[in-house]
Structures are given as structure tokens and as C-alpha cells.
Design a protein around this motif. Structure first.
Motif, PDB file in Angstrom:
ATOM      1  N   LYS A  63      17.450 -21.379 -11.208  1.00 24.48           N
ATOM      2  CA  LYS A  63      17.919 -22.382 -10.355  1.00 24.48           C
ATOM      3  C   LYS A  63      16.667 -23.791 -10.290  1.00 24.48           C
ATOM      4  O   LYS A  63      15.735 -23.578 -10.619  1.00 24.48           O
ATOM      5  N   ASN A  64      17.283 -24.803  -9.634  1.00 22.67           N
ATOM      6  CA  ASN A  64      16.310 -25.843  -9.511  1.00 22.67           C
ATOM      7  C   ASN A  64      16.064 -26.042  -8.112  1.00 22.67           C
ATOM      8  O   ASN A  64      16.768 -25.754  -7.169  1.00 22.67           O
ATOM      9  N   ASN A  65      14.928 -26.686  -7.786  1.00 23.77           N
ATOM     10  CA  ASN A  65      14.404 -27.030  -6.352  1.00 23.77           C
ATOM     11  C   ASN A  65      14.553 -28.326  -6.182  1.00 23.77           C
ATOM     12  O   ASN A  65      14.761 -29.128  -7.097  1.00 23.77           O
ATOM     13  N   VAL A  66      14.553 -28.639  -4.875  1.00 23.51           N
ATOM     14  CA  VAL A  66      14.905 -30.211  -4.484  1.00 23.51           C
ATOM     15  C   VAL A  66      13.464 -30.784  -5.027  1.00 23.51           C
ATOM     16  O   VAL A  66      12.366 -30.166  -4.710  1.00 23.51           O
ATOM     17  N   GLY A  67      13.667 -32.014  -5.351  1.00 29.86           N
ATOM     18  CA  GLY A  67      12.469 -32.798  -5.905  1.00 29.86           C
ATOM     19  C   GLY A  67      12.407 -32.598  -7.490  1.00 29.86           C
ATOM     20  O   GLY A  67      11.659 -33.467  -7.892  1.00 29.86           O
ATOM     21  N   ASP A  68      12.927 -31.633  -8.122  1.00 29.51           N
ATOM     22  CA  ASP A  68      12.645 -31.717  -9.543  1.00 29.51           C
ATOM     23  C   ASP A  68      13.529 -32.851 -10.036  1.00 29.51           C
ATOM     24  O   ASP A  68      14.739 -33.342  -9.732  1.00 29.51           O
ATOM     25  N   VAL A  69      12.976 -33.345 -11.382  1.00 31.29           N
ATOM     26  CA  VAL A  69      13.900 -34.243 -12.115  1.00 31.29           C
ATOM     27  C   VAL A  69      14.714 -33.714 -12.823  1.00 31.29           C
ATOM     28  O   VAL A  69      14.057 -32.847 -13.728  1.00 31.29           O
ATOM     29  N   VAL A  70      15.948 -33.822 -13.095  1.00 27.90           N
ATOM     30  CA  VAL A  70      16.731 -33.193 -14.063  1.00 27.90           C
ATOM     31  C   VAL A  70      17.357 -34.100 -14.943  1.00 27.90           C
ATOM     32  O   VAL A  70      17.845 -35.198 -14.467  1.00 27.90           O
ATOM     33  N   VAL A  71      17.800 -33.702 -16.220  1.00 26.39           N
ATOM     34  CA  VAL A  71      18.870 -34.489 -17.170  1.00 26.39           C
ATOM     35  C   VAL A  71      20.167 -33.846 -17.002  1.00 26.39           C
ATOM     36  O   VAL A  71      20.210 -32.616 -17.300  1.00 26.39           O
ATOM     37  N   TYR A  72      21.155 -34.552 -16.790  1.00 25.10           N
ATOM     38  CA  TYR A  72      22.544 -34.026 -16.805  1.00 25.10           C
ATOM     39  C   TYR A  72      23.434 -34.598 -17.550  1.00 25.10           C
ATOM     40  O   TYR A  72      23.410 -35.897 -17.621  1.00 25.10           O
ATOM     41  N   GLU A  73      24.483 -34.058 -17.759  1.00 26.50           N
ATOM     42  CA  GLU A  73      25.655 -34.683 -18.674  1.00 26.50           C
ATOM     43  C   GLU A  73      26.892 -34.508 -17.929  1.00 26.50           C
ATOM     44  O   GLU A  73      27.433 -33.381 -17.357  1.00 26.50           O
ATOM     45  N   VAL A  74      27.719 -35.669 -17.790  1.00 23.77           N
ATOM     46  CA  VAL A  74      29.016 -35.635 -17.034  1.00 23.77           C
ATOM     47  C   VAL A  74      30.163 -35.649 -18.158  1.00 23.77           C
ATOM     48  O   VAL A  74      29.761 -36.062 -18.918  1.00 23.77           O
ATOM     49  N   ALA A  75      30.905 -34.505 -17.932  1.00 22.63           N
ATOM     50  CA  ALA A  75      32.059 -34.375 -18.931  1.00 22.63           C
ATOM     51  C   ALA A  75      32.783 -35.565 -19.216  1.00 22.63           C
ATOM     52  O   ALA A  75      33.040 -36.240 -18.224  1.00 22.63           O
TER      53      ALA A  75
END
Lengths: 169, 189
Positions: A63-75
Motif C-alpha cells: 500500500k501507499n502512504n499519504v505524501g508518497d509520490v506515485v506514477v499512475y496510468e489511466v486506462a
């Protein structure tokens, strides 16, 4: 024209290509992430990340924490987005996590960027990886090459020229 | 024996490995400096947290006309000093206050929501005494209620380096309160 020499050259070229491919795939397996190194393409996370910065991703976290920087892809959208987690809702029984993200330099959150009718991202489905490491500006070369046609031809020309020169010695 | 090409390759590979060594050294020493400064137990004060809650029917908040969602606006005081987080490898510090709480209808959920954040670009502006400020983000849950359950407010930080690893931490001063039930007349239906 020496056939043996040409074949050796071909072999070494194959060696370079296959070893870089294996390095990339190995890194991909190790981080559980289909593109473990990405280049930032937009200014929505400034001043933390600028265009051309290189990011190293990790995706073995449950899981991710709040404040993490994530890379995401939207379908349906091909460009991956690098933004910070603003809200998270994690269900311990199912392991599912919903995330809401926002770019530091944007005014509003990312709901308008998500797939239609979605108000959250799904950690397992949408997130490519969490940003762990950072190198500034080095990736600008790739942006420059992909966005400037003269740069592309220039690079090809340089490669051709160098192969001509190296075949003389 | 040594063509121009070979010399060029040799020099550039040497330059590359040297610069990576320097980067690794910068990242490692700055990490050691953070540990030495004991930044993982930084103190902070969050106080005087109060809220105003309304009902929202918009889908954005997970509400509907029949079952509106509680949306809370928070005001709070905060007192903290993040100047120790700045060293030669700190590009910026991202400070953020979150509310953490467990699910109510679904007790398996763990939730964390940012209510306020701030980009701190330099050591000179890293000391904050905030009194009676509005939270930047409103508070609402997947469930329709957010009030009347314990919420833990906490100040976190995230160091964005010039090179190397992103570092996260939280401060010691956390505060657990329950938000007041909205004194409302128009609770749908």
C-alpha cells in the motif's frame, strides 16, 4: 571486406543490445514495475520535479502512504502521470486501496484526469510505481530527441558517421 | 592502437562512473547528517483543532440526494521548526498535516487524508507559527459520516533531494480528537 570481422562486429552489437534488454527486464522484475525508470514530462510537480528529471520507481509495496509520490496510468491515456498521494483508503481484509492524488503545482486534485466516473485510483490496477530515487535533468536528452526532429536526424547522422570512421581503423 | 574513438569512450565512461560515485557520496553523507540531527523525532505542536461540518449531495464527495455525505472544514494552530531537515542535499521539504482514522461501518479500513500542505523551499522559511488557519482540503470519507469518531492529526514531512532518495518522516506531536456532529437542519430526506 572481411566476413569474419563483419560477423564479429554484428555479434558485439547483438551483445550490447541483449545485455541492455536483460538489464531493463531484470530491473523490471526486481522492482515489480513495467517501467522502473521514467522521465518527468510535465511541470505539475514543480519545484520538486522538473521536465527531464529521472525517477526510479518501486512497486513491491502493498500500500501507499499519504505524501508518497506515485506514477499512475489511466486506462485509455498513454501518458503516465507523476503526482503526490493526497488521500488513501486501505481495506485490510481485501488488500484493496483507493488513492486520490494531486500535483504539487496544481490547484485542484486529479479527479478530472481519472477515467470518467472515477473519483479514486486503485493501487493495484492503476499505480505503476512509487518514486524512491531521483536524478535531475539527465533525462532531458530523451525529451529533446523525441520532440525535436532535427535532433533525431542529427543523432542518426552522428551514428552513421561514427560507424564509417570506426570501420577505417 | 588508441584511436580518437577509443579515447573518447574511455574518458566518458570514467567521467560517468566518477560522477555517480560523487552522487552516491552526497546522498549517503546527507542521510548520515539527518540521522545525526535526529530529525526522525522532530517535535511539532498541533492545537486548537476545530471543525465546521456540512452535508454534501455531490457525487464528488460520494454523496447523493438521499444520502448526503458529511464534509468537514478544519481550522487549526500549528507550531513547528523544519530547519534541521535542510542540508546540502535538500532541494525542498514538503510539509503536510493528515488525519488518520479507522473505518466505522467497515472496521477493516484504515484511512489517511491530507488537510493541509506546504512546500518549503529553503531553510530561512522553515519555521512556522500558524494560528487559526484554514485547512487547504476538506475532510470527507468513503462512508457518509466523518464526525464522532477519533481522528488523529499529525504533521509529516517529505524531503525532496537534489540527488538520491526521497525521505519521509513524521513529527512527534499528534493530536486525537472527535469532530462535532453537524448542527444541521437540512440533513436530506
Amino acid at each position: 571486406m572481411n566476413l569474419r570481422l563483419e560477423l564479429t562486429r554484428f555479434l558485439s552489437l547483438g551483445y550490447v543490445l541483449s545485455s541492455s534488454f536483460m538489464f531493463w527486464m531484470g530491473l523490471s522484475l526486481f522492482t515489480d514495475c513495467h517501467s522502473p525508470i521514467v522521465v518527468v514530462l510535465s511541470g505539475s510537480m514543480e519545484p520538486a520535479f522538473q521536465r527531464g528529471d529521472i525517477l526510479f520507481l518501486w512497486n513491491r509495496n502493498e500500500k501507499n502512504n499519504v505524501g508518497d509520490v506515485v506514477v499512475y496510468e489511466v486506462a485509455g491515456k498513454s501518458i503516465p502521470i507523476v503526482h503526490r498521494v493526497l488521500k488513501q483508503h486501505y481495506d485490510r481484509s481485501t488488500g484493496e486501496q483507493l488513492l486520490l492524488t494531486k500535483g504539487d503545482n496544481n490547484n485542484g486534485d486529479d479527479v478530472p484526469l481519472y477515467a470518467r466516473g472515477n473519483y479514486y485510483l486503485n493501487k493495484t490496477k492503476d499505480v505503476v510505481g512509487t518514486v524512491k530515487g531521483y536524478i535531475p535533468q539527465l533525462g532531458y536528452v530523451t525529451i529533446w530527441i523525441s520532440e525535436n526532429k532535427y535532433a533525431k536526424f542529427g543523432l542518426l547522422g552522428l551514428l552513421a558517421l561514427s560507424s564509417l570512421i570506426s570501420s577505417e581503423d | 592502437m588508441f584511436s580518437l574513438n577509443q579515447r573518447f569512450q574511455h574518458v566518458s565512461s570514467l567521467a560517468l562512473s566518477c560522477s555517480f560515485l560523487v552522487i552516491a557520496l552526497i546522498a549517503a553523507t546527507s542521510w548520515l547528517q539527518l540521522v545525526k540531527d535526529n530529525v526522525f523525532e522532530l517535535e511539532s505542536q498541533l492545537s486548537h483543532i476545530r471543525s465546521a461540518t456540512r452535508f454534501a449531495k455531490q457525487k464528488r464527495y460520494g454523496g447523493s440526494a438521499v444520502n448526503p455525505t458529511e464534509v468537514s472544514k478544519i481550522r487549526f494552530n500549528a507550531d513547528f521548526d523544519f530547519s534541521r531537515l535542510f542540508n546540502w542535499n535538500t532541494k525542498q521539504v514538503f510539509a503536510y498535516v493528515t488525519a488518520e482514522y479507522e473505518g466505522d461501518e467497515n472496521p477493516h479500513t484504515m484511512n489517511e487524508i491530507t488537510i493541509w500542505d506546504k512546500i518549503i523551499p529553503s531553510r530561512d522559511n522553515a519555521t512556522f507559527t500558524l494560528s487559526d488557519i484554514d485547512a487547504k482540503y476538506q475532510l470527507w470519507d468513503l462512508e457518509s459520516k466523518i464526525t464522532e469518531r477519533p481522528l488523529t492529526f499529525k504533521l509529516h514531512w517529505n524531503i525532496q533531494p537534489w540527488f538520491g532518495f526521497l525521505i519521509n518522516g513524521e513529527t512527534t506531536g499528534s493530536k486525537t480528537i472527535e469532530l462535532k456532529k453537524p448542527v444541521d437542519k437540512q440533513k436530506g430526506k
